[in-house]
Design an enzyme around this catalytic site. Structure first.
Site, short mmCIF file in Angstrom:
data_model
loop_
_atom_site.label_atom_id
_atom_site.label_comp_id
_atom_site.label_asym_id
_atom_site.label_seq_id
_atom_site.Cartn_x
_atom_site.Cartn_y
_atom_site.Cartn_z
N CYS A 126 -1.08 -66.44 -11.76
CA CYS A 126 -1.92 -65.86 -10.72
C CYS A 126 -2.78 -64.76 -11.34
O CYS A 126 -2.33 -64.08 -12.27
CB CYS A 126 -1.01 -65.28 -9.64
SG CYS A 126 -1.88 -64.32 -8.43
N ASP A 155 -4.27 -54.44 -1.31
CA ASP A 155 -5.40 -55.33 -0.99
C ASP A 155 -6.69 -54.56 -0.70
O ASP A 155 -7.73 -55.18 -0.47
CB ASP A 155 -5.05 -56.23 0.21
CG ASP A 155 -4.02 -57.28 -0.15
OD1 ASP A 155 -3.74 -57.47 -1.35
OD2 ASP A 155 -3.47 -57.92 0.77
N ARG A 173 3.80 -62.45 -10.40
CA ARG A 173 4.19 -62.86 -9.06
C ARG A 173 5.34 -63.88 -9.02
O ARG A 173 5.17 -65.03 -8.60
CB ARG A 173 2.98 -63.36 -8.28
CG ARG A 173 1.89 -62.32 -8.21
CD ARG A 173 0.75 -62.72 -7.33
NE ARG A 173 1.05 -62.60 -5.92
CZ ARG A 173 0.23 -62.99 -4.95
NH1 ARG A 173 -0.91 -63.53 -5.25
NH2 ARG A 173 0.56 -62.83 -3.68
N ARG A 218 -12.18 -67.60 0.52
CA ARG A 218 -10.75 -67.79 0.81
C ARG A 218 -10.28 -66.84 1.91
O ARG A 218 -9.34 -67.15 2.63
CB ARG A 218 -9.90 -67.54 -0.45
CG ARG A 218 -10.10 -68.61 -1.49
CD ARG A 218 -9.12 -68.43 -2.62
NE ARG A 218 -7.76 -68.64 -2.13
CZ ARG A 218 -6.70 -68.74 -2.91
NH1 ARG A 218 -6.83 -68.66 -4.21
NH2 ARG A 218 -5.49 -68.92 -2.39
N LYS A 225 -5.96 -63.03 7.91
CA LYS A 225 -5.56 -64.18 7.08
C LYS A 225 -4.07 -64.11 6.74
O LYS A 225 -3.36 -65.11 6.81
CB LYS A 225 -6.38 -64.18 5.78
CG LYS A 225 -5.86 -65.15 4.74
CD LYS A 225 -6.54 -65.02 3.40
CE LYS A 225 -6.10 -63.89 2.53
NZ LYS A 225 -5.03 -64.13 1.55
N ASN A 226 -3.58 -62.92 6.36
CA ASN A 226 -2.21 -62.82 5.87
C ASN A 226 -1.15 -62.85 6.98
O ASN A 226 0.04 -62.85 6.68
CB ASN A 226 -2.05 -61.60 4.98
CG ASN A 226 -2.70 -61.81 3.63
OD1 ASN A 226 -3.10 -62.94 3.30
ND2 ASN A 226 -2.82 -60.75 2.84
C1 EPZ Z 1 1.38 -60.60 0.20
O1 EPZ Z 1 1.67 -61.25 -1.03
C2 EPZ Z 1 -0.07 -60.85 0.47
N1 EPZ Z 1 -0.32 -62.28 0.59
C3 EPZ Z 1 -0.91 -60.24 -0.64
O2 EPZ Z 1 -2.28 -60.41 -0.31
C4 EPZ Z 1 -0.60 -58.75 -0.74
O3 EPZ Z 1 -1.31 -58.22 -1.84
C5 EPZ Z 1 0.90 -58.54 -0.94
O4 EPZ Z 1 1.63 -59.20 0.13
C6 EPZ Z 1 1.30 -57.08 -0.93
O5 EPZ Z 1 0.91 -56.47 0.26
C7 EPZ Z 1 -0.16 -62.88 1.76
O6 EPZ Z 1 0.29 -62.30 2.75
C8 EPZ Z 1 -0.53 -64.32 1.84
P1 EPZ Z 1 4.99 -59.40 -2.16
P2 EPZ Z 1 3.19 -61.47 -1.47
O7 EPZ Z 1 6.04 -60.44 -2.06
O8 EPZ Z 1 3.97 -61.68 -0.22
C9 EPZ Z 1 7.07 -58.79 -6.42
C10 EPZ Z 1 -4.53 -61.03 -0.68
O9 EPZ Z 1 -5.45 -60.63 -1.44
N2 EPZ Z 1 7.93 -59.94 -6.11
O10 EPZ Z 1 5.06 -58.27 -1.18
O11 EPZ Z 1 3.19 -62.52 -2.50
C11 EPZ Z 1 5.62 -59.20 -6.61
O12 EPZ Z 1 5.40 -59.72 -7.90
C12 EPZ Z 1 -3.11 -61.21 -1.18
O13 EPZ Z 1 -4.72 -61.34 0.51
C13 EPZ Z 1 8.98 -60.21 -6.96
O14 EPZ Z 1 9.21 -59.53 -7.97
O15 EPZ Z 1 3.54 -60.07 -2.08
C14 EPZ Z 1 4.92 -57.90 -6.35
O16 EPZ Z 1 4.95 -57.11 -7.49
C15 EPZ Z 1 -2.96 -61.02 -2.63
N3 EPZ Z 1 9.77 -61.30 -6.68
C16 EPZ Z 1 5.77 -57.25 -5.26
O17 EPZ Z 1 7.06 -57.90 -5.32
C17 EPZ Z 1 9.57 -62.08 -5.60
O18 EPZ Z 1 10.33 -63.04 -5.39
C18 EPZ Z 1 5.24 -57.43 -3.86
O19 EPZ Z 1 4.98 -58.81 -3.62
C19 EPZ Z 1 8.51 -61.76 -4.71
C20 EPZ Z 1 7.70 -60.68 -4.99
#
Ligand code: EPZ
Length: 431
Positions: free
Chosen positions: A126, A316, A131, A408, A22-23
């Site tokens: 969220c 995850d 996030r 989802r 999915k991701n």
């Molecule tokens: C991706 O989310 C995945 N989603 C998530 O899977 C997964 O948990 C996550 O990566 C971490 O591996 C998809 O791929 C659709 P990040 P993403 O940007 O990209 C912070 C699932 O269950 N951050 O790597 O949104 C953020 O808050 C989902 O399938 C900022 O601070 O994750 C987090 O603490 C849930 N500012 C960390 O970075 C930003 O602008 C990592 O987030 C962006 C992120």
């Protein structure tokens, strides 16, 4: 609202076909906005998030067709999507769509890179943490966009096009890295990304972008270099197997005992998690068909884990691993470092008889000899499936509510588990 009824206590025996990730599928679909030509994606999982993103993309003008929905198909038949963004008709992604699925915010990069402008609603709250999207906006600003936040929308503009730059992420972010890859692919000149996310889904999206004509080196490593091109073409790409689905079923087998072949799974995508599942007491072996997981008789050992960006233990899989540890022979500590609020499953696992105490970002799990079935519900996808894993090993009946979370991201979950002997059924209708 559908529910899932599970009667626990059965071992899992058989084969489970692993679906496309999915991701990876979601950002790959979004990448279709970068080109006028058709992007064909094979092995797309049949999950609700993919359906939702198709609706969102069609709002922007993407035409799509789906193959593989024929009656009589295998329940896990892979689907092929053909996406064509010949004409972008709307550069605005409205709140009512973006708020349903956070990843749809990511359309901002291709819309801006191709059209010079994008207006995308901020995604809002969220269930797993705050996030923010500040790092995605940092990327776009570095590449020359002007960003204004007005009435809950991000308005990004780059009338003369984006320009390559150096982007040094202060923290590893998957969404930030996807944004940088897509935007820099159509920017003028050279982009250097430092501290990039190394998740396999990033490398998969980059591989597809390269097939579309992008010039990208180093994706899947922490330094990525991109030489922008004027336009991208169509391509044909197969989505990589879902490592989170793989780890989830591996943990389910470790939990119930039994012997299951996870067909099409790729061990390199989740070495760390497989090692941890092995330390907990399951036997893991790999062959050219996939990954075989067995546990017969041996009790579960407690293992401490800390979530981390790839190649570390994935956030995850944290909830699923916590479910497994609820029946371990002793105390384990599970530390969540990626999202600050990703422990919503703890109280629901407690309803099944688990002993878990929270201390900040650490969950301390004292294994119990037996879990008991109960009605439960969860607030996000991975939390929901952790309850399914616990329920599979609990005595008696459990009802998992809010199944739409599972839908989802897990394709045909009850069919896959039921095919291996689990007593699991979907109950349609209101609760
Ligand atoms: C991706 O989310 C995945 N989603 C998530 O899977 C997964 O948990 C996550 O990566 C971490 O591996 C998809 O791929 C659709 P990040 P993403 O940007 O990209 C912070 C699932 O269950 N951050 O790597 O949104 C953020 O808050 C989902 O399938 C900022 O601070 O994750 C987090 O603490 C849930 N500012 C960390 O970075 C930003 O602008 C990592 O987030 C962006 C992120």
């Amino acid at each position: 609202m559908d529910r899932i009824r599970i009667v626990g206590g059965r071992k899992l025996e058989g084969n489970i076909q692993i679906s496309g990730a999915k991701n990876a599928a979601l950002p790959l679909m979004i990448a279709a906005l970068l080109t006028e030509e058709t992007l064909t994606l094979e092995n797309t999982p049949s999950v609700a998030d993919v359906g939702m993103l198709l609706r969102i993309l069609s709002h922007h003008g993407v035409d799509y067709s789906v193959d593989g929905r024929r009656p009589g198909d295998q329940p896990h038949a892979a689907r092929t999507l053909h996406l064509s963004a010949r004409r972008i008709v709307d550069i605005t992604a409205p709140y009512d769509l973006v708020s349903k699925m956070r990843a749809s915010f990511w359309v901002i990069a291709p819309l801006l890179a191709r059209m010079g402008e994008a207006r995308v609603s901020l995604p809002g709250g969220c269930a797993i943490g705050t996030r923010p999207v500040d790092l995605l906006l940092m990327v776009l600003e570095k590449l020359g966009a002007t960003i204004e936040i007005e009435a809950g929308y991000v308005h990004a503009r780059a009338a003369k096009g984006l320009v390559g730059a150096e982007i040094d992420f202060p923290k590893v972010t998957v969404s930030g890295t996807h944004t940088a890859l897509m935007a820099a692919s159509l920017a003028k000149g050279h982009t250097l990304i430092k501290n990039a996310a190394c998740e396999p889904e990033i490398a998969d999206v980059a591989a597809c972008l390269v097939k579309m004509g992008a010039k990208i080196k180093g994706a899947g490593q922490s330094v990525i270099e991109i030489e922008g091109v004027a336009s991208l073409s169509g391509a044909h790409h197969t989505v990589l197997p879902d490592r989170i689905e793989t780890g989830t079923y591996a943990m389910a087998v470790a939990m119930t005992g039994g012997d299951v072949l996870l067909e099409g799974a790729e061990p390199d995508l989740l070495r760390n998690a497989l090692d941890v599942i092995g330390m907990a007491g399951a036997e893991i072996s790999t062959n050219n068909l996939g990954i075989r997981v067995r546990r017969n008789g041996a009790s579960l050992s407690p293992v401490d884990v800390t979530t981390a960006p790839f190649p570390g233990f994935p956030t995850d899989l944290q909830a699923q691993f916590m479910a497994l540890m609820t029946k371990a022979n002793g105390r384990s500590r599970i530390t969540e470092t990626i999202f600050e609020n990703r422990f919503m499953h703890v109280q629901e696992l407690a309803r099944l008889g688990a002993h878990i105490r929270l201390d900040g970002d650490i969950a301390i799990v004292d294994g119990v000899a037996e879990l008991q079935g109960a009605p439960v519900m969860a607030t996000d996808l991975r939390a929901s499936v952790s309850l399914v894993i616990a329920a599979l090993a609990a005595r008696g009946e459990s009802i998992v509510n809010r199944v739409y979370h599972l839908d989802r991201g897990f394709e045909h979950l009850e069919k896959k588990l039921g095919g291996c002997g689990a007593v699991i059924e979907r109950i349609s209708g209101s609760n």
